[in-house]
Motif scaffolding. Structure first.
Motif, PDB file in Angstrom:
ATOM      1  N   ALA A 270     -17.946  39.653 -55.104  1.00 36.83           N
ATOM      2  CA  ALA A 270     -18.518  38.606 -54.261  1.00 36.83           C
ATOM      3  C   ALA A 270     -19.772  39.083 -53.544  1.00 36.83           C
ATOM      4  CB  ALA A 270     -17.485  38.136 -53.239  1.00 36.83           C
ATOM      5  N   ASN A 271     -19.908  40.390 -53.349  1.00 32.74           N
ATOM      6  CA  ASN A 271     -21.037  40.932 -52.603  1.00 32.74           C
ATOM      7  C   ASN A 271     -22.063  41.641 -53.485  1.00 32.74           C
ATOM      8  OD1 ASN A 271     -20.353  40.605 -49.524  1.00 32.74           O
ATOM      9  ND2 ASN A 271     -18.437  41.157 -50.525  1.00 32.74           N
ATOM     10  N   MET A 272     -21.927  41.459 -54.799  1.00 34.58           N
ATOM     11  CA  MET A 272     -22.906  42.002 -55.726  1.00 34.58           C
ATOM     12  C   MET A 272     -23.834  40.890 -56.220  1.00 34.58           C
ATOM     13  SD  MET A 272     -20.615  44.667 -57.990  1.00 34.58           S
ATOM     14  CE  MET A 272     -19.856  46.110 -57.243  1.00 34.58           C
ATOM     15  N   ASN A 273     -24.922  41.264 -56.809  1.00 32.40           N
ATOM     16  CA  ASN A 273     -25.896  40.297 -57.313  1.00 32.40           C
ATOM     17  C   ASN A 273     -25.423  39.758 -58.664  1.00 32.40           C
ATOM     18  OD1 ASN A 273     -28.190  38.760 -57.704  1.00 32.40           O
ATOM     19  ND2 ASN A 273     -29.393  40.476 -58.509  1.00 32.40           N
ATOM     20  N   LEU A 274     -24.660  38.680 -58.621  1.00 31.04           N
ATOM     21  CA  LEU A 274     -24.108  38.081 -59.835  1.00 31.04           C
ATOM     22  C   LEU A 274     -24.322  36.579 -59.788  1.00 31.04           C
ATOM     23  CD1 LEU A 274     -22.467  38.394 -62.456  1.00 31.04           C
ATOM     24  CD2 LEU A 274     -20.389  38.151 -61.089  1.00 31.04           C
ATOM     25  N   LYS A 275     -25.229  36.080 -60.624  1.00 28.41           N
ATOM     26  CA  LYS A 275     -25.559  34.660 -60.612  1.00 28.41           C
ATOM     27  C   LYS A 275     -24.393  33.795 -61.087  1.00 28.41           C
ATOM     28  CE  LYS A 275     -30.545  35.270 -61.239  1.00 28.41           C
ATOM     29  NZ  LYS A 275     -31.733  34.976 -62.090  1.00 28.41           N
TER      30      LYS A 275
ATOM     31  N   ASN B 271     -24.562  40.818 -66.196  1.00 27.66           N
ATOM     32  CA  ASN B 271     -26.007  40.732 -65.940  1.00 27.66           C
ATOM     33  C   ASN B 271     -26.847  41.193 -67.121  1.00 27.66           C
ATOM     34  OD1 ASN B 271     -25.650  39.674 -63.383  1.00 27.66           O
ATOM     35  ND2 ASN B 271     -25.772  41.657 -62.348  1.00 27.66           N
ATOM     36  N   ASN B 272     -26.299  42.123 -67.935  1.00 27.39           N
ATOM     37  CA  ASN B 272     -27.016  42.616 -69.112  1.00 27.39           C
ATOM     38  C   ASN B 272     -26.709  41.805 -70.368  1.00 27.39           C
ATOM     39  OD1 ASN B 272     -28.292  44.712 -67.718  1.00 27.39           O
ATOM     40  ND2 ASN B 272     -26.568  46.106 -68.016  1.00 27.39           N
TER      41      ASN B 272
END
Length: 618
Positions: A273-278, A229-230
């Motif tokens: 799978a349950n984290m905010n990962l586009k 994400n970063n």
């Protein structure tokens, strides 16, 4: 060299044969592996492919512990991919019958399988319940070909679909935890603890394994997601970096505490799978491709590694266990889980009949069987042949009888009435919402993640996909689709969507927007496939949807009334006709060559400015 190349070639060939025949890939993989392994050994005295190196003959692929390490790492990647499919939102979304099936049904299978193995085969309680945990898993890879080739009604297909998706990682997690418990208790026993301290020490060691697995799995998942994400990982390294991280988490956990690696990767996949990962879809697609190759190699190896004495263990007692699992335990689990649900008795009977065990069950069984047998655990030699018998037997039984049973029980769907809409623009969302409110299944497909997210925010089912590269065949959510609407702003994409997807998803009708060139020239390539109107391309449609973002219904009195109404619509260009809905609820898509048989009470469905109460001819 020949053996290594042969495994890759045979593995991919088996996957291709499975695709052509419409059967789970595990079936030809295991059969080919058995043919080049123990069957060849029985007839010719040696295996054509020998996974374990034999110093006397100089043949074989893996020396020492090499085979175990390769199998462990392969299973780790497969389990990580399985974990990526377990989303908390999807568990909440499924109905109570499915929730009970993956909880209560799994418990019934676990206990029933363990009792059957213990009392019929005389295995120890530990090995028996390990067997019970291993046969919990069905898995999407074995369910998908059956659902794709047998037209089931929505109730049955939904239950089988979600059971296959959700129970895969849950069953794997149960088997891994039980295996860790067995190995922990073995270690405690070897240290010579007395009877009083045995259970206490076992639980302490087991708690340590679980703590390491959960903490490292979640920690690596959180760290990797943060880095992605970063933008700390370049896009071209994203997938291989993820693969390396999965392997690294497995090895790190094993170094800290033996036998915690598999639990770690399941937790890591589930956490991501349950984290905010586009980029989760891109990672999943890559892992899926790697998994296909690993499965192709792995199951040729595992099947070929079975020896003739292990096959000779398959006797009447094992067949009795197989019968108990298929004809008693599975139906008991289904009927208990679906008690009080909307499923009919015939639907419950069919779900009871279809319960093929898959790749995860066979893979973990082989790994655990090998390791426990080498560790000298009594009865561990039964694990691999017993689970392989369950896997092969259930896959063969279900693949050959599912269509007949569905027809006999009357659980086939009458027609594929679902609609795939290619393009997630405003107009597509308006039409999709109307269709869903009218009781139709809809799936919107778009390459743009933001468009997909907008659809999902409105409660519309949507997936990210590319009509040039994806065939969507294995997507469970598209099983009921029989109509295709190509509604993107790119004329070429619309035409390609029709060409590539019509065979599988447009059996009842495949339509596209008229192109800008067709509107200008007035020449329509295929008038019967022109969606809604021959004068409204994507631009016109979008403008109407922007200015009048509502869909209306207008009752017809006669065919003349319909023709007059359509004339008014096309004169003002403020509305666009979409569908004709009969009094019985049947809905037909309007095309440029639409010639309906209009009856009083039929309804014209249109987008745009509300029509006058009664059109008056000028």
């Amino acid at each position: 060299m020949v053996e290594l190349g042969g495994i890759v070639i045979l593995g991919i060939a088996a996957q291709w044969l499975a695709w052509k025949a419409g059967v789970p890939a595990i079936l030809p993989l295991i059969l080919i592996g058995l043919a080049v392994g123990p069957v060849a050994e029985y007839f010719w005295g040696h295996k054509l492919i020998n996974p374990e190196y034999d110093s006397e003959t100089g043949h074989g692929l893996f020396a020492g512990e090499g085979l175990f390490h390769f199998v462990e790492l392969s299973i780790a990647v497969i389990l990580f991919e399985g974990g990526l499919t377990l989303k908390r939102s999807e568990i909440k979304r499924v109905g109570p019958a499915i929730g009970k099936l993956i909880t209560l049904g799994s418990l019934v299978t676990f206990i029933g399988g363990g009792l059957a193995a213990h009392f019929v085969l005389g295995l120890s309680w530990q090995i028996s319940f390990l067997f019970g945990a291993l046969i919990i898993v069905t898995g999407p890879t074995v369910i998908a070909p059956i659902l794709r080739n047998v037209p089931l009604n929505k109730n049955v297909s939904t239950v089988l679909k979600w059971e296959g998706i959700l129970i895969d990682p849950i069953g794997a997690l149960a088997a891994v935890i039980l295996y860790d418990f067995i190995r922990t208790s073995m270690g405690v026993q070897a240290e010579g603890h007395g009877a009083e301290g045995f259970w206490l020490e076992t639980m302490k060691q087991f708690f340590l394994v679980c703590t390491v697995g959960f903490s490292i799995g979640f920690g690596f998942a959180w760290g990797l997601v943060k880095m992605i994400n970063n933008k700390m990982i370049p896009h071209y390294l994203l997938n291989v970096f993820t693969l390396a991280t999965v392997v690294g988490s497995f090895v790190f956990a094993e170094v800290i505490t033996h036998h915690s690696g598999l639990l770690t990767v399941v937790i890591m996949g589930t956490a991501m799978a349950n984290m905010n990962l586009k980029e989760i879809k891109e990672i999943y697609d890559f892992k899926e491709s790697i998994t296909v190759l690993l499965i192709a190699i792995l199951f040729i190896l595992l099947s070929a590694n079975i020896n003739v004495p292990q096959l000779e263990l398959i006797d009447i007692k094992m067949m009795i266990v197989f019968a108990i699992v298929v004809f008693a335990i599975r139906p008991l689990g289904v009927f208990l889980s679906s008690y009080g649900s909307d499923l009919t008795t015939k639907e419950k009977l069919f779900v009871s009949w279809v319960g093929p065990r898959g790749i995860v069950a066979a893979g973990i069984a082989s790994l655990f069987g090998l390791k426990l047998t080498n560790a000298g655990v009594p009865g561990a030699e039964f694990i691999t042949p017993l689970v392989f018998l369950i896997v092969l037997g259930t896959v063969l039984l279900n693949a050959t009888t599912a269509r007949f049973m569905s027809r006999m029980l009357g659980v086939q769907q009458d027609s594929s009435s679902g609609i795939m809409i290619v393009g997630g623009g405003n107009a597509s969302r308006l039409i999709g919402k109307y269709l869903i409110d009218s009781g139709r299944d809809v799936m919107i497909v778009d390459t743009n993640a933001q468009s997909v997210e907008k659809c999902q925010d409105l409660g519309l089912p949507a997936i990210q996909g590319n009509v040039y590269t994806d065939d969507f065949k294995d997507n469970f959510d598209l099983l009921s689709v029989g109509f295709l609407f190509a509604m993107t702003g790119n004329d070429n994409v619309n035409k390609v969507a029709i060409e590539r997807l019509q065979e599988n998803f447009g059996e009842n009708g495949a339509y596209r927007f008229v192109s800008s060139d067709e509107v200008t020239s007035g020449v329509i390539e295929d008038p019967t496939s022109t969606l809604f109107s021959k004068t409204d391309d994507y631009i016109n449609f979008s403008e109407v949807a922007r200015d009048y973002p509502q869909i209306h219904e207008y009752k017809m009195k006669s065919k003349e009334h319909f023709e007059l109404t359509m004339k008014k619509i096309f004169e003002k260009h403020e509305s666009i006709p979409l569908f004709m809905k009969s009094a019985s609820g049947t809905m037909n898509t309007i095309t440029s060559e639409f010639t309906p048989d209009i009856h009083e009470g039929d309804v014209l469905v249109y987008l745009g400015k509300p029509l006058e109460a009664e059109p008056v001819e000028e």
